[in-house]
Design an enzyme around this catalytic site. Structure first.
Site, mmCIF file in Angstrom:
data_model
loop_
_atom_site.group_PDB
_atom_site.id
_atom_site.type_symbol
_atom_site.label_atom_id
_atom_site.label_comp_id
_atom_site.label_asym_id
_atom_site.label_seq_id
_atom_site.Cartn_x
_atom_site.Cartn_y
_atom_site.Cartn_z
ATOM 1 N N ASN A 1 0.800 -1.240 -0.018
ATOM 2 C CA ASN A 1 -0.019 0.108 0.103
ATOM 3 C C ASN A 1 0.872 1.295 -0.167
ATOM 4 O O ASN A 1 0.191 2.291 0.245
ATOM 5 C CB ASN A 1 -0.895 0.181 1.175
ATOM 6 C CG ASN A 1 -1.921 -1.006 1.146
ATOM 7 O OD1 ASN A 1 -2.294 -1.640 0.100
ATOM 8 N ND2 ASN A 1 -2.151 -1.703 2.159
ATOM 9 N N HIS B 1 -14.720 -2.577 5.030
ATOM 10 C CA HIS B 1 -13.652 -3.280 5.967
ATOM 11 C C HIS B 1 -13.908 -3.891 7.305
ATOM 12 O O HIS B 1 -14.777 -3.480 7.846
ATOM 13 C CB HIS B 1 -12.610 -2.057 6.142
ATOM 14 C CG HIS B 1 -11.242 -2.467 6.646
ATOM 15 N ND1 HIS B 1 -10.823 -2.565 8.028
ATOM 16 C CD2 HIS B 1 -10.221 -3.217 5.696
ATOM 17 C CE1 HIS B 1 -9.647 -3.143 7.805
ATOM 18 N NE2 HIS B 1 -8.939 -3.444 6.865
ATOM 19 N N GLU C 1 -16.923 3.188 2.086
ATOM 20 C CA GLU C 1 -15.648 3.543 1.977
ATOM 21 C C GLU C 1 -15.688 4.205 0.558
ATOM 22 O O GLU C 1 -16.560 4.376 -0.086
ATOM 23 C CB GLU C 1 -14.470 2.529 1.693
ATOM 24 C CG GLU C 1 -14.583 1.595 3.019
ATOM 25 C CD GLU C 1 -13.983 0.064 2.690
ATOM 26 O OE1 GLU C 1 -13.159 -0.176 1.709
ATOM 27 O OE2 GLU C 1 -14.078 -0.708 3.409
ATOM 28 N N SER D 1 -11.302 -1.186 -0.511
ATOM 29 C CA SER D 1 -9.755 -1.840 -0.387
ATOM 30 C C SER D 1 -9.606 -3.105 -1.389
ATOM 31 O O SER D 1 -8.549 -3.457 -1.674
ATOM 32 C CB SER D 1 -9.529 -2.172 1.040
ATOM 33 O OG SER D 1 -10.629 -3.142 1.532
ATOM 34 N N ASP E 1 -15.000 6.123 4.928
ATOM 35 C CA ASP E 1 -13.583 5.722 5.324
ATOM 36 C C ASP E 1 -12.733 6.001 4.133
ATOM 37 O O ASP E 1 -13.070 5.383 2.739
ATOM 38 C CB ASP E 1 -13.431 4.046 5.460
ATOM 39 C CG ASP E 1 -12.136 3.501 5.774
ATOM 40 O OD1 ASP E 1 -11.119 4.042 5.263
ATOM 41 O OD2 ASP E 1 -12.175 2.490 6.593
ATOM 42 N N HIS F 1 -7.757 4.525 1.281
ATOM 43 C CA HIS F 1 -7.123 4.128 0.056
ATOM 44 C C HIS F 1 -7.520 5.306 -1.028
ATOM 45 O O HIS F 1 -6.923 5.271 -2.060
ATOM 46 C CB HIS F 1 -7.682 3.076 -0.523
ATOM 47 C CG HIS F 1 -7.394 1.459 0.061
ATOM 48 N ND1 HIS F 1 -6.177 1.162 0.196
ATOM 49 C CD2 HIS F 1 -8.303 0.972 1.035
ATOM 50 C CE1 HIS F 1 -6.218 0.291 1.040
ATOM 51 N NE2 HIS F 1 -7.066 -0.113 1.597
ATOM 52 N N LYS G 1 -1.462 3.674 4.526
ATOM 53 C CA LYS G 1 -1.426 3.268 3.235
ATOM 54 C C LYS G 1 -0.651 4.272 2.399
ATOM 55 O O LYS G 1 0.413 3.951 2.588
ATOM 56 C CB LYS G 1 -3.154 3.246 2.927
ATOM 57 C CG LYS G 1 -3.894 2.361 3.579
ATOM 58 C CD LYS G 1 -3.994 1.023 3.441
ATOM 59 C CE LYS G 1 -4.071 0.112 4.563
ATOM 60 N NZ LYS G 1 -5.630 0.100 4.885
HETATM 61 C C1 PLP Z 1 -6.469 -0.797 6.118
HETATM 62 C C2 PLP Z 1 -7.603 -0.389 6.299
HETATM 63 C C3 PLP Z 1 -8.050 0.139 7.569
HETATM 64 C C4 PLP Z 1 -7.425 -0.214 8.762
HETATM 65 O O1 PLP Z 1 -6.283 0.708 8.850
HETATM 66 P P1 PLP Z 1 -4.926 0.226 9.663
HETATM 67 O O2 PLP Z 1 -4.126 1.534 9.795
HETATM 68 O O3 PLP Z 1 -4.161 -0.767 8.794
HETATM 69 O O4 PLP Z 1 -5.322 -0.455 10.873
HETATM 70 C C5 PLP Z 1 -9.463 0.500 7.839
HETATM 71 N N1 PLP Z 1 -10.244 0.705 6.558
HETATM 72 C C6 PLP Z 1 -9.817 0.259 5.406
HETATM 73 C C7 PLP Z 1 -10.756 0.522 4.403
HETATM 74 C C8 PLP Z 1 -8.536 -0.210 5.472
HETATM 75 O O5 PLP Z 1 -8.045 -0.582 3.806
#
Ligand code: PLP
Length: 412
Positions: free
Chosen positions: A49, A140, A186, A190, A215, A218, A245
């Protein structure tokens, strides 16, 4: 006598193995330009990532080391005890500005953030006694964890992925039974790399007086003006994002109104009872926030999406299912876990780290190679990758068979 629980663990693991779903931890040594050393071989990593290559960016490393020199290795306390430094505030105010919101609160990981902020939002002291959360089906695991930890007064409904007609139907059917409704999605998904229909989500949330939580793990750093993501200029009530990421670090944040941030500071257990983000991370994140609008990073962003476009269209030309990817995440959907592991092995034998993603991370039958591109990927390496995929598809090999589902004979 062996406890039943321990016996059950053995059975659980045996079952996973039998179904090609066993997960084991492998060791990678990261190298510059998204290369990795695995078992003494230098390989190209297309499952990281670190989209913009900040992990080895010279200025980012210097800033991170400088912060350690100044503040020490760790924050050594939670924010509300004695672990809050000027650097936390500086990073928070830069993130709030990037996202065009009043205020920001940092968390140590994205998982921690989603899994504790959602329960705080459902707290009966601020929400009604019966809350309805409606989420996309592909959210997620950390969001799901947060919803499930929110209490018995919280009902959860899921709409089919990005299906606004389905969401509207759920809202029409249930909205009148609940005074608090939260819609969660999101902005870039992801595992599919596709985008949420944000404008339609906003329209529906306004019609039904719901709260919208997005969220941006990404999209931040990568998409939108100066890498601001996709929500900074939209009517989204709560924006969450990670720094793990494109920011190549650790950590996460919520941005929103000042009142929201003050509330979370007072009521979010994941914030109150956890050690503050470490200086090494803060130093790196602070530098990355300064670098995001520069021409150098803008070029990396463009390069990243151009490469993703080439890979996506090449896969589509081969009639490979890439879901609705529109970002640097390009899935190659294969189907069974067994076949996907064979592709992973094939890529590895040819010097590419391209990781298989299997259930329960993705739905049953949706096992895939998740290509997560990075701006440092060289043109000739991308060409080589596409060539490998073509060869895998056109050989009368098991790989070909796995996608066309006709010929199961022959091994590559
Ligand atoms: C990776 C991810 C998370 C978690 O984040 P971390 O910092 O790795 O714990 C939360 N939401 C989404 C959509 C993700 O891809």
């Amino acid at each position: 006598m062996t406890h039943e629980l321990i016996t059950n663990i053995s059975n659980f693991l045996a079952d996973k193995k039998k179904n090609n779903l066993l997960r084991t931890i492998k060791e990678y040594i990261p190298l510059e330009n998204s290369h990795v050393k695995v078992e003494h071989n230098k390989m190209i990593n297309i499952s990281s990532n670190d989209y913009l290559g900040f992990s080895f960016h010279e200025e980012v490393i210097q800033a991170s080391m400088h912060a350690i020199g100044k503040y020490g290795v760790g924050a050594c306390a939670s924010r509300l005890v004695s672990g809050s430094f000027d650097l936390h505030k500086i990073v928070e105010s830069k993130l709030a500005r990037l996202k065009n919101r009043q205020a920001c609160l940092l968390f140590s990981t994205g998982f921690q953030c989603n899994s504790t902020v959602i329960p705080a939002l459902c707290n009966p002291k601020i929400a009604s006694k019966s809350v309805l959360i409606i989420s996309d089906k592909l959210i997620h695991a950390s969001i799901l964890h947060g919803i499930q930890a929110s209490g018995k007064h919280v009902s959860h409904k899921r709409y089919n992925h990005n299906d606004m007609t389905h969401l509207a139907r759920i809202l029409e059917k249930y909205a009148q039974d609940f005074t608090t409704i939260i819609i969660i999605s999101e902005s870039v998904f992801s595992m599919d790399g596709d985008l949420a229909p944000l404008d339609e989500l906003i329209k529906l949330k306004n019609t039904h007086k719901a709260l919208l939580y997005i969220d941006e793990a990404h999209s931040t750093g990568v998409l939108g003006e100066n890498g601001a993501g996709l929500c900074h200029n939209k009517d989204v009530d709560i924006i969450m994002g990670t720094l793990s990421k494109a920011f190549s670090s650790m950590g996460a944040y919520i941005v929103g109104s000042q009142a929201l941030i003050d509330y979370l500071t007072n009521a979010n257990t994941g914030f109150i009872y956890s050690t503050a983000l470490s200086p090494a991370m803060l130093g790196a994140i602070n530098k990355i926030l300064d670098l995001l609008p520069t021409a150098e990073i803008q070029k990396r962003r463009e390069n990243l999406q151009a490469k993703a476009h080439i890979l996506r269209t090449s896969l589509q030309d081969l009639e490979i299912n890439t879901s609705n990817s529109q970002s640097q995440i390009v899935p190659m959907i294969i189907g069974t876990a067994e076949d996907t592991l064979k592709w992973q092995e094939y890529f590895k034998n040819n010097n590419f780290i391209a990781t298989a993603i299997r259930p329960p991370t993705v739905p049953q039958g949706g096992s895939r190679i998740r290509f997560a591109l990075n701006s440092a990927l060289k043109d000739q390496d991308l060409e080589e990758l596409i060539h490998l995929i073509k060869a895998g598809m056109t050989n009368t090999s098991i790989i070909n068979a796995s996608i066309t589902n006709t010929n199961k004979k022959g091994i590559l």
